[in-house]
Write a protein that holds these residues in place. Structure first.
Motif, PDB file in Angstrom:
ATOM      1  N   UNK A   1      -2.761  15.312   1.497  1.00  0.00           N
ATOM      2  CA  UNK A   1      -3.681  14.264   2.050  1.00  0.00           C
ATOM      3  C   UNK A   1      -2.953  12.933   1.985  1.00  0.00           C
ATOM      4  N   UNK A   2      -2.529  12.674   0.669  1.00  0.00           N
ATOM      5  CA  UNK A   2      -1.892  11.406   0.458  1.00  0.00           C
ATOM      6  C   UNK A   2      -0.631  11.262   0.923  1.00  0.00           C
ATOM      7  N   UNK A   3       0.223  12.227   0.989  1.00  0.00           N
ATOM      8  CA  UNK A   3       1.344  12.329   1.676  1.00  0.00           C
ATOM      9  C   UNK A   3       1.126  12.475   3.157  1.00  0.00           C
ATOM     10  N   UNK A   4       0.174  12.651   3.906  1.00  0.00           N
ATOM     11  CA  UNK A   4       0.130  12.335   5.125  1.00  0.00           C
ATOM     12  C   UNK A   4      -0.354  10.610   5.384  1.00  0.00           C
ATOM     13  N   UNK A   5      -0.909  10.170   4.487  1.00  0.00           N
ATOM     14  CA  UNK A   5      -1.243   8.645   4.374  1.00  0.00           C
ATOM     15  C   UNK A   5       0.164   7.955   4.258  1.00  0.00           C
TER      16      UNK A   5
ATOM     17  N   UNK B   1       0.852  -1.294   0.138  1.00  0.00           N
ATOM     18  CA  UNK B   1      -0.001   0.040   0.206  1.00  0.00           C
ATOM     19  C   UNK B   1       0.643   1.295   0.206  1.00  0.00           C
ATOM     20  N   UNK B   2       2.052   1.258   0.660  1.00  0.00           N
ATOM     21  CA  UNK B   2       2.961   2.361   0.739  1.00  0.00           C
ATOM     22  C   UNK B   2       3.381   2.788  -0.440  1.00  0.00           C
ATOM     23  N   UNK B   3       3.787   1.501  -1.188  1.00  0.00           N
ATOM     24  CA  UNK B   3       4.535   1.834  -2.414  1.00  0.00           C
ATOM     25  C   UNK B   3       3.363   2.454  -3.489  1.00  0.00           C
ATOM     26  N   UNK B   4       2.023   1.901  -3.588  1.00  0.00           N
ATOM     27  CA  UNK B   4       1.106   2.673  -4.189  1.00  0.00           C
ATOM     28  C   UNK B   4       0.900   4.125  -3.669  1.00  0.00           C
TER      29      UNK B   4
ATOM     30  N   UNK C   1       1.530   7.527  -6.325  1.00  0.00           N
ATOM     31  CA  UNK C   1       0.247   8.444  -6.411  1.00  0.00           C
ATOM     32  C   UNK C   1       0.831   9.821  -6.188  1.00  0.00           C
ATOM     33  N   UNK C   2       1.998  10.192  -5.125  1.00  0.00           N
ATOM     34  CA  UNK C   2       2.168  11.274  -4.802  1.00  0.00           C
ATOM     35  C   UNK C   2       3.354  11.677  -5.831  1.00  0.00           C
ATOM     36  N   UNK C   3       3.982  10.844  -6.351  1.00  0.00           N
ATOM     37  CA  UNK C   3       5.084  11.199  -7.428  1.00  0.00           C
ATOM     38  C   UNK C   3       4.219  11.640  -8.725  1.00  0.00           C
ATOM     39  N   UNK C   4       3.320  10.932  -9.068  1.00  0.00           N
ATOM     40  CA  UNK C   4       2.365  11.314 -10.276  1.00  0.00           C
ATOM     41  C   UNK C   4       1.977  12.562 -10.130  1.00  0.00           C
ATOM     42  N   UNK C   5       1.405  12.766  -9.041  1.00  0.00           N
ATOM     43  CA  UNK C   5       0.423  14.166  -8.813  1.00  0.00           C
ATOM     44  C   UNK C   5       1.440  15.301  -8.885  1.00  0.00           C
ATOM     45  N   UNK C   6       2.460  15.132  -8.034  1.00  0.00           N
ATOM     46  CA  UNK C   6       3.610  16.273  -8.056  1.00  0.00           C
ATOM     47  C   UNK C   6       4.141  16.583  -9.347  1.00  0.00           C
TER      48      UNK C   6
END
Length: 459
Positions: free
Chosen positions: A285-289, A90-93, A97-102
């Motif tokens: 939000x995803x970074x906090x997760x 889950x952390x890898x996913x 997502x964070x890399x993709x959005x940034x």
């Protein structure tokens, strides 16, 4: 980690909606239109069923393990080794997502707005925001999202009015005439975008009522999918089913066509001032997760201590991951369903089976009991008739009403795709019913959240 952190139903709904829309507002539309052309705006329907399933799963595990997030629940159910393996997946996913959005925001800015600004600077600025908010809690970003996301919703809902002189409905007719496999292929891609909603499992410990978790995620996700469906519909009826497939960012080209008199013809800059904070809230939000997941594996409750190292690693991996905008868009559009469908259904099935086995072995275990008396009362009374606006309709009726509307929308889509090639009027009628079902389903999920709020207030 502060166990007293709390977010309410409205904040969780806005976060869910932000996660859905912010990920798909800059990508995917051109691919959907290339695949399904004038029928591309139906592609988000399967995503609704997927997020409804995820919402029910989160409500189920919250009922049995209140005040714990998904990383803690996984380790408790699967043990230290098994739980760590699942959490790492889950952390890898989440990291992807964070890399993709940034990278999406950075390359969007350098492609269309800030041509001379180095990409490294545009990548570093969002990461500085991640470091700043990483020292706080999700409560903070939930409040910030409360300020900006309603403006985003108003912006999208006002676009039909702003584009009223550009609409040409004949561009999406005849309706539902594309081959079924084309619409199905686009639908698989949208499920990947909807899979981002899984990050909300990291915040389940902030709400102890399972009904509130389920209904808030249902309402927020459906609202986000409704807005994305409206955006694709407007792209088609303004720009047509051919040209947007060749644009990198069709939604931006759509906004550029807005002209409010001759004096205000750069509305796109005003809208971008609202869109950017919304996308940033999703990234934070995803970074906090991500921080919560890493701290759970390391057994460190004080996650701000790993804030700066994780943010710096994200900067480096983001800069090294994509060579150009084409690679980024290919990754964003085609890898998302692979990541989501490869592990999320399996993880949900494993955890549900593990809870059922533990429940059967323990009889009436303490872990099934909600530690909050108010949440117990709310769970018992959830099906009672309450509320001033609709005293004759119970919470369960609104819940199943929304499900029935989405099933009706799916049936209309299937009937239209099968028979509209013989009678075009069937496709038009099914398309109208589909749109009405999407709108009414959004209202029914809103009523779910409203009635739970009234329960919490004791009315």
């Amino acid at each position: 980690m502060d166990r007293k952190q709390v977010i309410n139903q409205r904040q969780l709904s806005w976060l869910a909606s932000s996660v859905i829309t912010s990920g798909g507002i800059l990508t995917l539309q051109n691919v959907l239109i290339r695949i399904s052309q004038m029928d591309a705006w139906y592609s988000y329907l399967p995503s609704v069923f997927y997020v409804f399933g995820v919402a029910s799963f989160f409500g189920y595990i919250t009922k049995h393990y209140p005040q714990k997030h998904i990383f803690e629940i996984t380790q408790e159910l699967l043990g230290r080794v098994g739980g760590t393996i699942v959490n790492l997946i889950m952390i890898f996913h989440f990291w992807q997502i964070v890399m993709r959005d940034i990278s999406s925001v950075s390359r969007f800015s350098t492609t269309l707005l800030l041509h001379n600004t180095p990409l490294e600077i545009l990548t570093l600025l969002p990461c500085l925001l991640l470091i700043y908010f990483g020292k706080s809690s999700v409560e903070v970003i939930a409040r910030v999202n409360d300020l900006f996301y309603p403006l985003f919703v108003v912006t999208v809902l006002s676009m039909p009015l702003l584009l009223s002189n550009e609409l040409y409905l004949q561009l999406i007719t005849p309706a539902m005439t594309m081959p079924l496999q084309h619409v199905a292929a686009g639908s698989i891609l949208t499920i990947g975008n909807a899979g981002d909603i899984f990050i909300l499992g990291a915040f389940l410990h902030m709400m102890s009522n399972s009904n509130q978790v389920r209904s808030s995620i249902r309402h927020g996700s459906l609202l986000g999918i409704f807005l994305l469906t409206m955006a694709v519909f407007l792209i088609l009826v303004v720009l047509g089913p051919k040209m947007p497939g060749n644009f990198l960012y069709p939604i931006y080209n759509l906004v550029q066509t807005i002209h409010v008199t001759d004096f205000l013809d750069r509305v796109d800059l005003i809208i971008l001032m609202i869109w950017y904070p919304t996308v940033t809230c999703k990234m934070i939000t995803i970074y906090m997760a991500l921080l919560l997941g890493i701290s759970a594996i390391l057994d460190k409750r004080n996650y701000p201590t790993i804030n700066k190292p994780v943010a710096l690693c994200i900067v480096m991996t983001t800069l090294l991951s994509f060579r150009n905008t084409t690679d980024l868009l290919a990754f964003s559009n085609y890898s998302a369903p692979v990541f989501a469908l490869a592990y999320q259904p399996l993880v949900m099935a494993i955890l549900v089976v593990a809870i059922a086995r533990k429940k059967r072995k323990s009889g009436n275990p303490a872990y099934m009991k909600d530690s909050s008396p108010s949440s117990q009362n709310s769970s018992v009374q959830a099906s009672q008739k309450i509320g001033k606006l609709s005293q004759r309709v119970s919470y369960k009726h609104w819940l199943w009403g929304g499900n029935a509307l989405m099933i009706l929308a799916a049936l209309c889509l299937m009937v239209g795709l099968m028979f509209s090639k013989y009678h075009s009027a069937i496709g038009s009628v099914c398309a109208i019913i589909f749109a009405i079902c999407m709108l009414l389903a959004s209202l029914t999920t809103y009523m779910e959240v409203s009635q739970l709020k009234q329960l919490e207030a004791g009315k």
